[in-house]
Design a protein around this motif. Structure first.
Motif, PDB file in Angstrom:
ATOM      1  N   GLY A  14      -1.375  -0.441   4.363  1.00 16.54           N
ATOM      2  CA  GLY A  14      -1.960  -1.101   5.531  1.00 16.54           C
ATOM      3  C   GLY A  14      -0.877  -1.679   6.428  1.00 16.54           C
ATOM      4  O   GLY A  14      -1.110  -2.613   7.187  1.00 16.54           O
ATOM      5  N   GLY A  44      -5.367   0.227  11.936  1.00 19.80           N
ATOM      6  CA  GLY A  44      -4.006  -0.159  12.326  1.00 19.80           C
ATOM      7  C   GLY A  44      -3.540   0.595  13.560  1.00 19.80           C
ATOM      8  O   GLY A  44      -4.233   1.474  14.070  1.00 19.80           O
ATOM      9  N   CYS A  61      -4.270   4.807   0.735  1.00 17.03           N
ATOM     10  CA  CYS A  61      -3.462   4.031  -0.205  1.00 17.03           C
ATOM     11  C   CYS A  61      -3.647   4.524  -1.646  1.00 17.03           C
ATOM     12  O   CYS A  61      -2.830   4.221  -2.513  1.00 17.03           O
ATOM     13  CB  CYS A  61      -3.776   2.547  -0.088  1.00 17.03           C
ATOM     14  N   GLU A  81      -2.155  -4.333   1.545  1.00 16.49           N
ATOM     15  CA  GLU A  81      -2.932  -4.957   2.628  1.00 16.49           C
ATOM     16  C   GLU A  81      -4.028  -4.022   3.132  1.00 16.49           C
ATOM     17  O   GLU A  81      -4.891  -4.443   3.904  1.00 16.49           O
ATOM     18  CB  GLU A  81      -2.010  -5.326   3.804  1.00 16.49           C
ATOM     19  N   ALA A  82      -3.982  -2.750   2.752  1.00 19.32           N
ATOM     20  CA  ALA A  82      -4.954  -1.765   3.258  1.00 19.32           C
ATOM     21  C   ALA A  82      -6.365  -2.142   2.836  1.00 19.32           C
ATOM     22  O   ALA A  82      -6.610  -2.481   1.679  1.00 19.32           O
ATOM     23  CB  ALA A  82      -4.607  -0.379   2.728  1.00 19.32           C
ATOM     24  N   THR A  85     -11.373  -3.957   7.181  1.00 15.13           N
ATOM     25  CA  THR A  85     -11.245  -5.380   7.512  1.00 15.13           C
ATOM     26  C   THR A  85     -12.327  -5.862   8.484  1.00 15.13           C
ATOM     27  O   THR A  85     -12.368  -7.048   8.811  1.00 15.13           O
ATOM     28  CB  THR A  85      -9.848  -5.667   8.109  1.00 15.13           C
ATOM     29  N   ALA A 120      -3.943  -8.456  -0.926  1.00 11.13           N
ATOM     30  CA  ALA A 120      -4.714  -9.317  -0.027  1.00 11.13           C
ATOM     31  C   ALA A 120      -6.128  -9.497  -0.548  1.00 11.13           C
ATOM     32  O   ALA A 120      -6.902  -8.555  -0.619  1.00 11.13           O
ATOM     33  CB  ALA A 120      -4.757  -8.695   1.367  1.00 11.13           C
ATOM     34  N   SER A 121      -6.446 -10.732  -0.918  1.00 11.50           N
ATOM     35  CA  SER A 121      -7.830 -11.091  -1.169  1.00 11.50           C
ATOM     36  C   SER A 121      -8.291 -11.855   0.070  1.00 11.50           C
ATOM     37  O   SER A 121      -7.670 -11.724   1.134  1.00 11.50           O
ATOM     38  CB  SER A 121      -7.939 -11.932  -2.450  1.00 11.50           C
ATOM     39  N   TYR A 172      -6.375 -15.037   1.836  1.00  7.58           N
ATOM     40  CA  TYR A 172      -6.070 -15.501   3.187  1.00  7.58           C
ATOM     41  C   TYR A 172      -7.291 -16.171   3.790  1.00  7.58           C
ATOM     42  O   TYR A 172      -8.414 -15.675   3.653  1.00  7.58           O
ATOM     43  CB  TYR A 172      -5.693 -14.339   4.104  1.00  7.58           C
ATOM     44  N   HIS A 182      -4.256  -5.135  18.376  1.00 10.63           N
ATOM     45  CA  HIS A 182      -4.983  -3.868  18.148  1.00 10.63           C
ATOM     46  C   HIS A 182      -6.414  -4.113  17.682  1.00 10.63           C
ATOM     47  O   HIS A 182      -7.291  -3.285  17.888  1.00 10.63           O
ATOM     48  CB  HIS A 182      -4.249  -3.010  17.111  1.00 10.63           C
TER      49      HIS A 182
HETATM   50  N1  LIG Z   1      -6.630 -11.248   9.204  1.00  8.79           N
HETATM   51  C1  LIG Z   1      -7.246 -12.125   8.440  1.00  8.79           C
HETATM   52  O1  LIG Z   1      -7.577 -13.241   8.905  1.00  8.79           O
HETATM   53  C2  LIG Z   1      -7.559 -11.818   6.995  1.00  8.79           C
HETATM   54  C3  LIG Z   1      -8.262 -12.791   6.245  1.00  8.79           C
HETATM   55  C4  LIG Z   1      -8.545 -12.522   4.918  1.00  8.79           C
HETATM   56  C5  LIG Z   1      -8.106 -11.348   4.326  1.00  8.79           C
HETATM   57  N2  LIG Z   1      -7.468 -10.404   5.065  1.00  8.79           N
HETATM   58  C6  LIG Z   1      -7.034  -9.175   4.383  1.00  8.79           C
HETATM   59  O2  LIG Z   1      -5.692  -8.907   4.726  1.00  8.79           O
HETATM   60  C7  LIG Z   1      -5.450  -7.502   4.705  1.00  8.79           C
HETATM   61  C8  LIG Z   1      -4.845  -7.082   6.023  1.00  8.79           C
HETATM   62  O3  LIG Z   1      -5.796  -7.326   7.072  1.00  8.79           O
HETATM   63  P1  LIG Z   1      -5.396  -7.319   8.592  1.00  8.79           P
HETATM   64  O4  LIG Z   1      -5.938  -8.568   9.184  1.00  8.79           O
HETATM   65  O5  LIG Z   1      -3.964  -7.016   8.728  1.00  8.79           O
HETATM   66  O6  LIG Z   1      -6.303  -6.121   9.142  1.00  8.79           O
HETATM   67  P2  LIG Z   1      -5.914  -4.713   9.813  1.00  8.79           P
HETATM   68  O7  LIG Z   1      -7.209  -4.013  10.009  1.00  8.79           O
HETATM   69  O8  LIG Z   1      -5.052  -4.937  10.989  1.00  8.79           O
HETATM   70  O9  LIG Z   1      -5.058  -4.007   8.683  1.00  8.79           O
HETATM   71  C9  LIG Z   1      -5.583  -3.184   7.659  1.00  8.79           C
HETATM   72  C10 LIG Z   1      -4.770  -1.904   7.645  1.00  8.79           C
HETATM   73  O10 LIG Z   1      -5.171  -1.079   6.551  1.00  8.79           O
HETATM   74  C11 LIG Z   1      -5.267   0.260   7.009  1.00  8.79           C
HETATM   75  N3  LIG Z   1      -6.191   0.941   6.080  1.00  8.79           N
HETATM   76  C12 LIG Z   1      -7.521   0.768   5.949  1.00  8.79           C
HETATM   77  N4  LIG Z   1      -7.992   1.531   4.948  1.00  8.79           N
HETATM   78  C13 LIG Z   1      -6.930   2.201   4.435  1.00  8.79           C
HETATM   79  C14 LIG Z   1      -6.769   3.126   3.369  1.00  8.79           C
HETATM   80  N5  LIG Z   1      -7.797   3.516   2.610  1.00  8.79           N
HETATM   81  N6  LIG Z   1      -5.522   3.619   3.098  1.00  8.79           N
HETATM   82  C15 LIG Z   1      -4.459   3.223   3.864  1.00  8.79           C
HETATM   83  N7  LIG Z   1      -4.559   2.349   4.869  1.00  8.79           N
HETATM   84  C16 LIG Z   1      -5.777   1.839   5.157  1.00  8.79           C
HETATM   85  C17 LIG Z   1      -5.757   0.143   8.440  1.00  8.79           C
HETATM   86  O11 LIG Z   1      -5.492   1.285   9.229  1.00  8.79           O
HETATM   87  C18 LIG Z   1      -4.940  -1.066   8.909  1.00  8.79           C
HETATM   88  O12 LIG Z   1      -3.689  -0.693   9.418  1.00  8.79           O
HETATM   89  C19 LIG Z   1      -6.803  -6.853   4.424  1.00  8.79           C
HETATM   90  O13 LIG Z   1      -6.869  -6.530   3.044  1.00  8.79           O
HETATM   91  C20 LIG Z   1      -7.796  -7.937   4.780  1.00  8.79           C
HETATM   92  O14 LIG Z   1      -8.987  -7.784   4.071  1.00  8.79           O
HETATM   93  C21 LIG Z   1      -7.170 -10.624   6.388  1.00  8.79           C
END
Ligand SMILES: NC(=O)c1ccc[n+]([C@@H]2O[C@H](COP(=O)([O-])OP(=O)(O)OC[C@H]3O[C@@H](n4cnc5c(N)ncnc54)[C@H](O)[C@@H]3O)[C@@H](O)[C@H]2O)c1
Length: 324
Positions: A14, A44, A61, A81-82, A85, A120-121, A172, A182
């Motif tokens: 991710g 992403g 992933c 992180e994937a 979301t 990432a939880s 998080y 994005h």
């Molecule tokens: N942003 C927040 O406030 C927040 C809060 C709690 C948890 N999270 C967790 O943090 C992590 C990152 O989130 P983010 O905010 O960067 O979101 P984001 O959507 O920007 O990033 C997720 C990335 O994972 C990629 N992805 C999705 N499925 C995939 C797969 N099967 N194989 C490979 N890549 C894949 C997407 O293309 C993207 O680039 C996630 O696990 C999300 O659940 C984020």
């Protein structure tokens, strides 16, 4: 930096996304660290990686070739992180397949090689339970996204005893800061932080809009703190899951107040009825376990974080914080 530390290879799944690209940008600055970003580019964006000198691979992933590399010990650590979301997605099977099943496969591969897994939880695991939110209590997700993350934590905990290296889950809270642009573009201003959503509203000349009466409280955590917590997890001595937040809940009205100050304009808020039957009214991370597991604590208040972020937004910068 000692010799053993040189030329380590770290996987960021991710890594084209918001948090993943911020982690990758920080990792490539460490001497002797090579980074492989694996992303399926479903949410992403390549622009997050323009200034991040890493290897990029478009793949799932849980791609079999990648799992084989993990099992062979190709990586000294993994930041996973994937995920799907977009928390409004309700397809239960899809959410579990992408978020939970893929993680199970990765854990299995890590188990073979004894690779450190930092994943990432989410605070979504707590649903609408009363704050402060503490690991081990009030874990009652209100949607399939939150459940998929709780299922990941449960899978991980089954491995704690037998895994050769620590497995660390980071719940998080509401992350904001550079690298999330994005999200608004891809989901129509839906999944980025409230801070970016409101900033973009006022920059477009619109009145900021909040659900009545803007007093909903969230634990907003700045991306630089989230990255620091992830890096601290590289040195965590044992497995566990912990919260990553600021430790303080702030209201949506507070965001408008800070925006007004930073942009030197007195924004008048338009309040409207909340259409959602489920809505978190108050989240706040209890950080006592976090301090113990990661030896880390947040450094960015909402005021300081928003000032740093708005400065970069005003310059038109949209990449990860460490690459600015
Ligand atoms: N942003 C927040 O406030 C927040 C809060 C709690 C948890 N999270 C967790 O943090 C992590 C990152 O989130 P983010 O905010 O960067 O979101 P984001 O959507 O920007 O990033 C997720 C990335 O994972 C990629 N992805 C999705 N499925 C995939 C797969 N099967 N194989 C490979 N890549 C894949 C997407 O293309 C993207 O680039 C996630 O696990 C999300 O659940 C984020």
């Amino acid at each position: 930096m000692d010799e053993d530390y040189m030329s380590e290879r770290i996987l960021v799944t991710g890594g084209a996304g918001y948090i993943g690209s911020n982690i990758a940008a920080a990792l490539v600055k460490r001497p002797g660290t090579d980074v492989l970003v694996v992303d399926d580019f479903s949410s992403g964006d390549w622009r997050n990686l323009i200034h991040v000198d890493c290897e990029v691979r478009a793949a799932d992933c849980d791609d079999p070739a990648l799992l084989e590399e993990i099992a062979d010990g190709a990586f000294s650590a993994i930041f996973h992180e994937a995920a799907i979301t977009d928390t409004t997605i309700m397809d239960q099977r899809l959410m579990i397949e992408v978020n939970t099943n893929a993680f199970a496969d990765m854990l299995e591969a890590c188990h073979v090689s004894g690779t450190r897994m930092i994943y990432a939880s989410s605070a979504g695991t707590y649903g609408n339970s009363p704050a402060p939110n503490m690991v081990g209590s009030g874990e009652a997700p209100e949607n399939i996204y939150g459940f998929s993350k709780l299922a990941m934590d449960r899978l991980a905990s089954r491995r704690y005893e037998t895994h050769a290296a620590p497995i660390i889950g980071l719940r998080y809270f509401n992350v904001y800061g550079p690298g999330e642009t994005h999200k608004n573009e891809k989901t129509g201003n839906k999944t980025a932080s409230m801070i970016l959503q409101l900033y973009e509203q006022v920059k477009a000349g619109n009145q900021p809009r909040l659900f009545k009466y803007g007093e909903q409280m969230r634990d907003f955590v700045y991306i630089r703190d989230v990255v620091a917590a992830n890096l601290a997890a590289l040195d965590a001595p044992r497995s566990g899951v912990c919260n990553v937040g600021s430790g303080l809940a702030r209201s949506f009205n507070d965001i408008i107040q800070i925006l007004s100050k930073e942009l030197e304009t007195d924004f008048e808020i338009e309040y409207f009825d909340n259409p959602f039957t489920f809505y978190q009214n108050h989240t706040e991370a209890d950080l006592s376990l976090t301090a113990d597991l990661l030896n880390w604590q947040p450094e960015w208040t909402l005021e300081k974080g928003m000032r740093d972020y708005i400065k970069l937004l005003e310059k038109g910068y949209r990449g990860p914080a460490e690459a600015a």
